[in-house]
Design a protein around this motif. Structure first.
Motif, PDB file in Angstrom:
ATOM      1  N   ASP A 123     -34.555  66.999 -51.890  1.00 28.52           N
ATOM      2  CA  ASP A 123     -34.208  66.593 -53.251  1.00 28.52           C
ATOM      3  C   ASP A 123     -34.171  65.074 -53.381  1.00 28.52           C
ATOM      4  O   ASP A 123     -33.229  64.497 -53.932  1.00 28.52           O
ATOM      5  CB  ASP A 123     -32.874  67.202 -53.685  1.00 28.52           C
ATOM      6  CG  ASP A 123     -32.614  67.028 -55.180  1.00 28.52           C
ATOM      7  OD1 ASP A 123     -33.605  66.943 -55.939  1.00 28.52           O
ATOM      8  OD2 ASP A 123     -31.438  66.961 -55.582  1.00 28.52           O
ATOM      9  N   LEU A 124     -35.218  64.408 -52.893  1.00 28.15           N
ATOM     10  CA  LEU A 124     -35.320  62.949 -52.953  1.00 28.15           C
ATOM     11  C   LEU A 124     -36.555  62.569 -53.758  1.00 28.15           C
ATOM     12  O   LEU A 124     -37.674  62.915 -53.381  1.00 28.15           O
ATOM     13  CB  LEU A 124     -35.423  62.357 -51.548  1.00 28.15           C
ATOM     14  CG  LEU A 124     -34.261  62.621 -50.594  1.00 28.15           C
ATOM     15  CD1 LEU A 124     -34.577  62.079 -49.211  1.00 28.15           C
ATOM     16  CD2 LEU A 124     -32.970  62.014 -51.137  1.00 28.15           C
ATOM     17  N   MET A 125     -36.350  61.861 -54.853  1.00 24.75           N
ATOM     18  CA  MET A 125     -37.448  61.363 -55.677  1.00 24.75           C
ATOM     19  C   MET A 125     -37.362  59.837 -55.739  1.00 24.75           C
ATOM     20  O   MET A 125     -36.520  59.265 -56.434  1.00 24.75           O
ATOM     21  CB  MET A 125     -37.397  61.945 -57.088  1.00 24.75           C
ATOM     22  CG  MET A 125     -38.475  61.389 -58.031  1.00 24.75           C
ATOM     23  SD  MET A 125     -40.150  61.959 -57.666  1.00 24.75           S
ATOM     24  CE  MET A 125     -40.081  63.616 -58.406  1.00 24.75           C
ATOM     25  N   TYR A 126     -38.225  59.195 -54.962  1.00 18.98           N
ATOM     26  CA  TYR A 126     -38.347  57.743 -55.005  1.00 18.98           C
ATOM     27  C   TYR A 126     -39.411  57.393 -56.037  1.00 18.98           C
ATOM     28  O   TYR A 126     -40.469  58.030 -56.074  1.00 18.98           O
ATOM     29  CB  TYR A 126     -38.777  57.196 -53.647  1.00 18.98           C
ATOM     30  CG  TYR A 126     -37.836  57.485 -52.499  1.00 18.98           C
ATOM     31  CD1 TYR A 126     -36.870  56.562 -52.124  1.00 18.98           C
ATOM     32  CD2 TYR A 126     -37.936  58.672 -51.767  1.00 18.98           C
ATOM     33  CE1 TYR A 126     -36.017  56.810 -51.049  1.00 18.98           C
ATOM     34  CE2 TYR A 126     -37.089  58.927 -50.701  1.00 18.98           C
ATOM     35  CZ  TYR A 126     -36.137  57.991 -50.343  1.00 18.98           C
ATOM     36  OH  TYR A 126     -35.293  58.240 -49.287  1.00 18.98           O
ATOM     37  N   SER A 127     -39.174  56.372 -56.846  1.00 20.91           N
ATOM     38  CA  SER A 127     -40.159  56.026 -57.854  1.00 20.91           C
ATOM     39  C   SER A 127     -40.087  54.549 -58.203  1.00 20.91           C
ATOM     40  O   SER A 127     -39.065  53.883 -57.972  1.00 20.91           O
ATOM     41  CB  SER A 127     -39.968  56.876 -59.118  1.00 20.91           C
ATOM     42  OG  SER A 127     -38.711  56.633 -59.704  1.00 20.91           O
ATOM     43  N   ALA A 128     -41.178  54.042 -58.758  1.00 22.37           N
ATOM     44  CA  ALA A 128     -41.231  52.648 -59.192  1.00 22.37           C
ATOM     45  C   ALA A 128     -42.372  52.469 -60.173  1.00 22.37           C
ATOM     46  O   ALA A 128     -43.399  53.155 -60.101  1.00 22.37           O
ATOM     47  CB  ALA A 128     -41.412  51.705 -58.006  1.00 22.37           C
ATOM     48  N   ALA A 129     -42.184  51.526 -61.087  1.00 26.73           N
ATOM     49  CA  ALA A 129     -43.253  51.018 -61.940  1.00 26.73           C
ATOM     50  C   ALA A 129     -43.232  49.505 -61.842  1.00 26.73           C
ATOM     51  O   ALA A 129     -42.170  48.896 -61.650  1.00 26.73           O
ATOM     52  CB  ALA A 129     -43.059  51.466 -63.388  1.00 26.73           C
ATOM     53  N   ALA A 130     -44.379  48.890 -61.931  1.00 27.50           N
ATOM     54  CA  ALA A 130     -44.493  47.446 -61.722  1.00 27.50           C
ATOM     55  C   ALA A 130     -43.565  46.685 -62.665  1.00 27.50           C
ATOM     56  O   ALA A 130     -43.567  46.898 -63.877  1.00 27.50           O
ATOM     57  CB  ALA A 130     -45.936  47.006 -61.940  1.00 27.50           C
TER      58      ALA A 130
END
Length: 261
Positions: A123-130
């Motif tokens: 249950d790990l959601m790593y995310s990024a947007a510039a």
């Protein structure tokens, strides 16, 4: 735009997790790829089919680079490209480990602008947007502030410790740990649970594109083994190793490594 691509990748990651978990620890077919490229399973292919159906329909003008799709030079002329690993850590998946991941990214003119790494069983959601920072399950994350390499814990496979890689003929005195999924290693460094990571062999873009952005948006450094910024959607779909970490640790690691010719 990064802000519009990230929700699309996040939704795709959740659906990928649902599909992959339906195969996990159950009877399913698996094969060894040619030339020692590792295993592939029914789950990898099922996730990839879903990605082709949904992402290409949503962004028909984007190029496509996936570990489980036949590559085409057509992507090289596209300003935007999906870079996808349907299941990163397939061997771990087949062995019943929980640390495999889905690693999805969009690159624009060679630079990743939106990315997710999802580990459904943890249950790990790593995310990024510039320009928008990095998150884990919606909460901001940042790299560790460790300053000295001798005090650092680095994620690395044992072959990277061979003396011929290092200027001093031996690696610095950091503590070494390991996780099988390359995407997960990058995410753990972005989260600050480890101080750095390195892989010194040529690496496939789909393994590292998402982690590159997530780690940089978490305040870290992420380059090839010679300290050059990573560029994506290359003809070979590979980069010359990866070194990543908090800024001080990253600088120390790249400074200690012998440059490649």
């Amino acid at each position: 735009m990064p802000g519009t691509d990230l929700p699309l990748l996040t939704e795709a990651a959740h659906e990928a997790g649902r599909i992959a978990v339906s195969y996990f620890k159950r009877d399913h077919q698996s094969w060894d790829k040619p030339d020692g490229a590792g295993p592939v399973t029914e789950a990898d292919l099922a996730v990839n089919r879903m990605l082709e159906d949904t992402l290409q329909a949503a962004r028909p003008n984007y190029g496509w680079l996936s570990e489980e799709s036949e590559d085409s030079d057509a992507r090289l002329d596209k300003p935007h490209v999906f870079i996808l690993d349907p299941i990163d850590g397939t061997r771990s998946f087949t062995e019943g480990s929980r640390t495999w991941a889905h690693s999805f990214a969009v690159a624009q003119e060679g630079i990743v602008t939106a990315a997710v790494i999802y580990l459904p069983l943890l249950d790990l959601m790593y995310s990024a947007a510039a320009g928008q920072g990095a998150t884990l399950n919606g909460e901001p994350i940042s790299v560790s502030e460790t300053q000295l390499l001798d005090m650092a814990e680095i994620l690395s496979a044992r072959p990277n410790m061979d003396s011929h890689h290092w200027k001093e003929g031996q690696p610095p005195g950091f503590k070494r740990s390991y996780r099988p999924s390359l995407a997960y290693r990058l995410a753990l460094v972005a989260q600050g649970r480890f101080d750095g990571m390195l892989t010194l062999r040529r690496s496939w873009e789909w393994d590292i594109a998402a982690g590159d952005l997530i780690l940089r948006e978490a305040g870290g450094g992420c380059t090839d083994r010679n300290g050059a910024p990573l560029r994506f959607n290359s003809p070979s779909a590979q980069v010359d190793g990866v070194v990543a970490g908090g800024l001080a640790v990253h600088q120390a690691l790249t400074g200690a490594l012998k440059p490649t010719a």
